[in-house]
Design a protein around this motif. Sequence first.
Motif, short mmCIF file in Angstrom:
data_model
loop_
_atom_site.label_atom_id
_atom_site.label_comp_id
_atom_site.label_asym_id
_atom_site.label_seq_id
_atom_site.Cartn_x
_atom_site.Cartn_y
_atom_site.Cartn_z
N ALA A 78 0.87 -1.18 0.00
CA ALA A 78 0.00 0.00 0.00
C ALA A 78 0.91 1.23 0.00
O ALA A 78 1.92 1.27 0.72
N VAL A 79 0.55 2.23 -0.79
CA VAL A 79 1.43 3.39 -0.96
C VAL A 79 0.61 4.65 -1.20
O VAL A 79 -0.48 4.60 -1.78
N ALA A 80 1.13 5.79 -0.73
CA ALA A 80 0.50 7.09 -0.97
C ALA A 80 1.59 8.12 -1.19
O ALA A 80 2.72 7.98 -0.70
N SER A 81 1.24 9.18 -1.93
CA SER A 81 2.25 10.19 -2.27
C SER A 81 1.63 11.46 -2.81
O SER A 81 0.49 11.47 -3.29
N GLN B 211 -1.98 13.38 -3.14
CA GLN B 211 -2.40 13.33 -4.54
C GLN B 211 -2.85 11.95 -4.98
O GLN B 211 -3.88 11.81 -5.62
N SER B 212 -2.09 10.89 -4.66
CA SER B 212 -2.44 9.57 -5.17
C SER B 212 -2.16 8.49 -4.13
O SER B 212 -1.42 8.70 -3.16
N ALA B 213 -2.76 7.33 -4.35
CA ALA B 213 -2.56 6.17 -3.47
C ALA B 213 -2.86 4.91 -4.26
O ALA B 213 -3.56 4.95 -5.28
N ALA B 214 -2.34 3.79 -3.78
CA ALA B 214 -2.57 2.53 -4.48
C ALA B 214 -2.46 1.36 -3.52
O ALA B 214 -1.81 1.45 -2.47
N LEU B 215 -3.08 0.25 -3.92
CA LEU B 215 -3.10 -0.96 -3.12
C LEU B 215 -3.00 -2.15 -4.07
O LEU B 215 -3.77 -2.27 -5.02
#
Length: 276
Positions: free
Chosen positions: A22-25, A167-171
């Motif tokens: 999981a990541v966000a930025s 701004q963005s995130a992903a899983l």
Amino acid sequence: MTFSIVARAVDPGTGEPTWGVAVASKFLAVGSAVPAAVAGVGAIATQAEANVAYKGLALAHLDEGATASVALDRLLDEDERSEHRQVGIVDVDGNAASYTGPSCFDWAGGRTGRGYAIQGNILTGPEVVDAMEAAWLASSPDQPLQHRLLAALAAGDEAGGDSRGRQSAALLVVREDAGYGGNDDIAADLRVDDHAAPITELKRLLDLSDFYLTASTEAEKVQVTPEIEAELETYAAAQGAAGFRAWVGTENYEMRVAEDLSWIDRRILDIVRTPK
């Protein structure tokens, strides 16, 4: 400019090992650059001045039997700009490794433990990765990995997250035969590429993914009696569908209704019975 968690856990429903990221930025479409995972192999997050080649290289090393730390050492040894990189890796057995290059922008650092690697750069401070680690350790193994990862990501965001904003995130979560219809290994693959509240939006998408792309549990199934079947067909006709099965296909509820209509998910039955 990014914070992430890479982890391995045992799926509570199947008992099978599961890997995910999981990541966000404050970066457009972070999910296109940072995460990679292969069931039965491991997972990686590559960030800071991200070397996206790390994804394929690391997974190849892991697939050849390298541990997370050995795979990480190989990546760094082969990269002349390794001091600018940040990486987290978890291998097939849950061994974890994290690296923060000395040239990464402050605040930058990470935390590791059995089955997880947490890392971030250009953060508001160490409290971000501390909060992520605390949330991960507090999460229940009875939850699917994707929900545990998202809880850790949200905790990091609430603690300050990326110092430049959101701004963005992903899983990305993988497990053998976990995909739609059991035809691939993707348990969850969700991205929010550009949003004012990307983690909140990612949570909304995960809830939808759980509903549309996972099968009903036995506790969620309601046996379809002749009376209920008549009710369903009446509803479908009112919606202009050529039968209830046709309506199910239009609404993409195939994972929530038996093909022979012997049972229906109670949430679908609630939809039918809730006046519009």
